[in-house]
Design a protein around this motif. Structure first.
Motif, PDB file in Angstrom:
ATOM      1  N   ALA A 184      22.144  17.050  13.178  1.00  0.00           N
ATOM      2  CA  ALA A 184      20.835  16.965  12.702  1.00  0.00           C
ATOM      3  C   ALA A 184      20.041  17.820  12.980  1.00  0.00           C
ATOM      4  CB  ALA A 184      20.469  15.647  13.143  1.00  0.00           C
ATOM      5  N   SER A 185      18.741  18.486  12.343  1.00  0.00           N
ATOM      6  CA  SER A 185      17.829  19.207  12.690  1.00  0.00           C
ATOM      7  C   SER A 185      16.279  18.799  12.301  1.00  0.00           C
ATOM      8  CB  SER A 185      17.914  20.732  12.220  1.00  0.00           C
ATOM      9  OG  SER A 185      18.214  20.936  10.896  1.00  0.00           O
ATOM     10  N   SER A 228      17.089  11.870  19.304  1.00  0.00           N
ATOM     11  CA  SER A 228      17.516  10.787  20.468  1.00  0.00           C
ATOM     12  C   SER A 228      17.003   9.491  20.323  1.00  0.00           C
ATOM     13  CB  SER A 228      17.220  11.355  21.990  1.00  0.00           C
ATOM     14  OG  SER A 228      15.937  11.467  21.696  1.00  0.00           O
ATOM     15  N   ILE A 229      16.011   9.613  19.478  1.00  0.00           N
ATOM     16  CA  ILE A 229      15.183   8.071  19.160  1.00  0.00           C
ATOM     17  C   ILE A 229      15.369   7.643  17.878  1.00  0.00           C
ATOM     18  CG2 ILE A 229      13.367   8.874  20.776  1.00  0.00           C
ATOM     19  CD1 ILE A 229      11.571   9.384  18.442  1.00  0.00           C
ATOM     20  N   VAL A 230      16.349   7.908  17.092  1.00  0.00           N
ATOM     21  CA  VAL A 230      16.683   7.442  15.873  1.00  0.00           C
ATOM     22  C   VAL A 230      18.258   7.052  15.925  1.00  0.00           C
ATOM     23  CG1 VAL A 230      15.277   8.926  14.624  1.00  0.00           C
ATOM     24  CG2 VAL A 230      17.692   9.599  14.995  1.00  0.00           C
ATOM     25  N   ALA A 231      18.295   5.801  14.899  1.00  0.00           N
ATOM     26  CA  ALA A 231      19.533   5.357  14.610  1.00  0.00           C
ATOM     27  C   ALA A 231      20.340   6.481  13.716  1.00  0.00           C
ATOM     28  CB  ALA A 231      19.574   4.011  14.072  1.00  0.00           C
ATOM     29  N   LEU A 253      19.584   3.943  19.072  1.00  0.00           N
ATOM     30  CA  LEU A 253      19.246   4.931  19.842  1.00  0.00           C
ATOM     31  C   LEU A 253      19.963   4.482  21.287  1.00  0.00           C
ATOM     32  CD1 LEU A 253      16.955   3.694  21.778  1.00  0.00           C
ATOM     33  CD2 LEU A 253      15.635   3.945  19.563  1.00  0.00           C
ATOM     34  N   ASN A 254      20.332   3.246  21.461  1.00  0.00           N
ATOM     35  CA  ASN A 254      20.835   2.767  22.787  1.00  0.00           C
ATOM     36  C   ASN A 254      22.478   2.879  22.845  1.00  0.00           C
ATOM     37  OD1 ASN A 254      18.302   1.926  23.811  1.00  0.00           O
ATOM     38  ND2 ASN A 254      18.144   0.082  22.759  1.00  0.00           N
ATOM     39  N   ASN A 290      23.473  13.064  21.835  1.00  0.00           N
ATOM     40  CA  ASN A 290      22.069  13.581  21.702  1.00  0.00           C
ATOM     41  C   ASN A 290      21.675  15.170  22.326  1.00  0.00           C
ATOM     42  OD1 ASN A 290      21.392  11.040  20.769  1.00  0.00           O
ATOM     43  ND2 ASN A 290      20.890  10.087  22.550  1.00  0.00           N
ATOM     44  N   ALA A 291      22.316  15.515  23.176  1.00  0.00           N
ATOM     45  CA  ALA A 291      22.169  16.848  23.701  1.00  0.00           C
ATOM     46  C   ALA A 291      22.436  17.909  22.537  1.00  0.00           C
ATOM     47  CB  ALA A 291      22.987  17.177  25.008  1.00  0.00           C
ATOM     48  N   LYS A 292      23.169  17.668  21.493  1.00  0.00           N
ATOM     49  CA  LYS A 292      23.851  18.396  20.614  1.00  0.00           C
ATOM     50  C   LYS A 292      23.221  17.900  19.052  1.00  0.00           C
ATOM     51  CE  LYS A 292      28.268  19.794  22.648  1.00  0.00           C
ATOM     52  NZ  LYS A 292      29.697  19.722  22.531  1.00  0.00           N
TER      53      LYS A 292
END
Length: 117
Positions: A24-25, A30-33, A53-54, A73-75
């Motif tokens: 994704a870009s 990190s805050i989305v499903a 997100l959890n 999430n880092a990638k």
């Protein structure tokens, strides 16, 4: 603008495995499903897997125990590990993101998965 790019589709024999990736870009990933869906010609798009997100996951019975969704999430990437593939898993697979697992608002272009018998 959100962009989702899938990769990893292809042709595999029944019983084999594939791993799909979706990068994704243009979004705070990190805050989305995120989720994976699939569609065959003439049929409605169906849920394959979602991850919040959890990290909470959800699968329909048709893929439970065979498919695993995960995220890095880092990638900015969500993955779909597909094992014990069946011919009925043949479809175009789409990745999606959104504010919740039940509300996807951005979609990728899709990647073809073909399982031969």
């Amino acid at each position: 603008q959100v962009q989702l790019v899938e990769s990893g589709g292809g042709l595999v024999q029944a019983g084999g495995s594939l791993r799909l990736s979706c990068r994704a870009s243009g979004i705070f990933f990190s805050i989305v499903a995120a989720g994976w869906y699939r569609q065959t010609p003439g049929e409605q798009r169906e849920l394959v897997a979602t991850i919040t997100l959890n990290g909470n996951t959800n699968y329909p019975d048709s893929v439970k125990g065979r498919f695993t969704i995960s995220r890095d999430n880092a990638k900015n990437t969500v993955y779909l590990q597909m094992n014990s593939l069946k011919p009925e898993d043949t479809a175009v697979y789409y990745c999606a993101t959104g504010p919740s697992a039940g509300m996807m608002t951005a979609w990728g272009q899709g990647t073809q998965v073909t399982v031969s018998s």
